[in-house]
Write a protein that holds these residues in place. Sequence first.
Motif, PDB file in Angstrom:
ATOM      1  N   LEU A   1      22.079 -57.104  41.932  1.00 53.56           N
ATOM      2  CA  LEU A   1      20.826 -57.825  42.089  1.00 53.56           C
ATOM      3  C   LEU A   1      21.076 -59.236  41.576  1.00 53.56           C
ATOM      4  CD1 LEU A   1      18.297 -55.127  40.787  1.00 53.56           C
ATOM      5  CD2 LEU A   1      19.111 -55.510  43.126  1.00 53.56           C
ATOM      6  N   VAL A   2      21.005 -60.206  42.465  1.00 51.25           N
ATOM      7  CA  VAL A   2      21.420 -61.568  42.123  1.00 51.25           C
ATOM      8  C   VAL A   2      20.451 -62.231  41.160  1.00 51.25           C
ATOM      9  CG1 VAL A   2      21.947 -63.853  43.069  1.00 51.25           C
ATOM     10  CG2 VAL A   2      22.640 -61.786  44.306  1.00 51.25           C
ATOM     11  N   GLN A   3      19.159 -61.957  41.328  1.00 46.45           N
ATOM     12  CA  GLN A   3      18.162 -62.609  40.491  1.00 46.45           C
ATOM     13  C   GLN A   3      16.989 -61.668  40.280  1.00 46.45           C
ATOM     14  OE1 GLN A   3      17.212 -66.077  42.765  1.00 46.45           O
ATOM     15  NE2 GLN A   3      16.109 -64.957  44.345  1.00 46.45           N
ATOM     16  N   PRO A   4      16.163 -61.922  39.270  1.00 42.62           N
ATOM     17  CA  PRO A   4      14.993 -61.069  39.036  1.00 42.62           C
ATOM     18  C   PRO A   4      14.132 -60.958  40.286  1.00 42.62           C
ATOM     19  CG  PRO A   4      15.323 -62.534  37.175  1.00 42.62           C
ATOM     20  CD  PRO A   4      16.296 -62.973  38.241  1.00 42.62           C
ATOM     21  N   GLY A   5      13.646 -59.762  40.556  1.00 40.80           N
ATOM     22  CA  GLY A   5      12.832 -59.529  41.735  1.00 40.80           C
ATOM     23  C   GLY A   5      13.611 -59.050  42.939  1.00 40.80           C
TER      24      GLY A   5
ATOM     25  N   VAL B   1      17.142 -49.792  45.318  1.00 41.18           N
ATOM     26  CA  VAL B   1      17.536 -50.161  43.955  1.00 41.18           C
ATOM     27  C   VAL B   1      16.680 -51.343  43.530  1.00 41.18           C
ATOM     28  CG1 VAL B   1      19.397 -50.929  42.446  1.00 41.18           C
ATOM     29  CG2 VAL B   1      19.902 -49.401  44.371  1.00 41.18           C
ATOM     30  N   ASP B   2      16.032 -51.197  42.379  1.00 44.51           N
ATOM     31  CA  ASP B   2      15.091 -52.215  41.925  1.00 44.51           C
ATOM     32  C   ASP B   2      15.332 -52.493  40.448  1.00 44.51           C
ATOM     33  OD1 ASP B   2      13.033 -53.986  41.939  1.00 44.51           O
ATOM     34  OD2 ASP B   2      11.429 -52.514  42.161  1.00 44.51           O
ATOM     35  N   GLY B   3      15.138 -53.748  40.048  1.00 42.75           N
ATOM     36  CA  GLY B   3      15.249 -54.114  38.643  1.00 42.75           C
ATOM     37  C   GLY B   3      13.881 -54.163  37.991  1.00 42.75           C
ATOM     38  N   ASN B   4      13.811 -53.735  36.756  1.00 35.65           N
ATOM     39  CA  ASN B   4      12.560 -53.796  36.006  1.00 35.65           C
ATOM     40  C   ASN B   4      12.416 -55.180  35.369  1.00 35.65           C
ATOM     41  OD1 ASN B   4      12.343 -51.051  36.603  1.00 35.65           O
ATOM     42  ND2 ASN B   4      13.364 -50.466  34.696  1.00 35.65           N
ATOM     43  N   GLY B   5      11.276 -55.814  35.584  1.00 36.84           N
ATOM     44  CA  GLY B   5      11.056 -57.123  34.977  1.00 36.84           C
ATOM     45  C   GLY B   5      12.063 -58.153  35.442  1.00 36.84           C
ATOM     46  N   SER B   6      12.811 -58.718  34.502  1.00 34.88           N
ATOM     47  CA  SER B   6      13.751 -59.790  34.823  1.00 34.88           C
ATOM     48  C   SER B   6      15.171 -59.282  35.047  1.00 34.88           C
ATOM     49  CB  SER B   6      13.760 -60.824  33.688  1.00 34.88           C
ATOM     50  OG  SER B   6      14.166 -60.216  32.461  1.00 34.88           O
TER      51      SER B   6
END
Length: 267
Positions: free
Chosen positions: A71-75, A143-148
């Motif tokens: 994941l390159v950046q948050p979101g 695949v998802d990131g939490n917050g930042s």
Amino acid sequence: DEVRVWSGARTQGQIQAEMNAGAPSDATGLVSRLSFDNLSAGHTTLEAVSGAALLVRSDFDTLQGVVQDRLVQPGDQRVYTFTLDAATNLVFDALHNNDAMTVTIAGPDGIAVTRNMRNGDSREFGNANPVFRAEAGEYTLTVDGNGSASGAFAFRILDLGEAAPIAKNSAIAGTIYGAGENYAYSFDVDPGERLFIDAQAFGAGADRAAFRLIDPFGRQIFGASNFADFDTGPLMLGGTYTLLVEGRVWRDWPIDYRFAVYTVPNA
């Protein structure tokens, strides 16, 4: 991502000043510089000081079915699809230690399974059954990131129908490599048969991996338990059972192991 080797010590300020700036403005004392962001198809990277092409090895070189990305950046999200031709039992295998990332699997009949990238298997998942039944059809995996959260990730989905068949009453040896990956072994059990899981050797503390025993319907018989001896008692249901050996993703590896599944004779 990049690795630099210097002939002398660098201060924190020097490291931070140019860590994301590409080539350093002053290369005095720079012995080696390796970038991992643009590997070739042959998994080589250019060593910038000498100009030599070097092979980059991965913890996943010995594993099948690995999904790895970042994941390159948050979101950011990463979305994948796969198809099952027949119903089967699946298990999530985290290969990256990041509790700020989650994997969600959605498919037929409203199935929705979520696993954390750090706590989705082995002892971190606890005593709940990690196996989920997946019917034939199309699936979406997100695949998802939490917050930042951002950065690299890696995982795979194990099909228990493809677990490695083993013979009872014989020693089985293996190695958990740098990703703390899981392994699935299958064997047939007669109705009423009693088994003894013999943990013969493990190159670290027994809590660095877990055993789970899964019955033919995907139900958990025991686990997650340390890599240690276990007596199943009589197993009333006959059929193909699966023994999971689950490495803990946050521990130091590689570690060799050896075990055997013995039939306990009737008294």
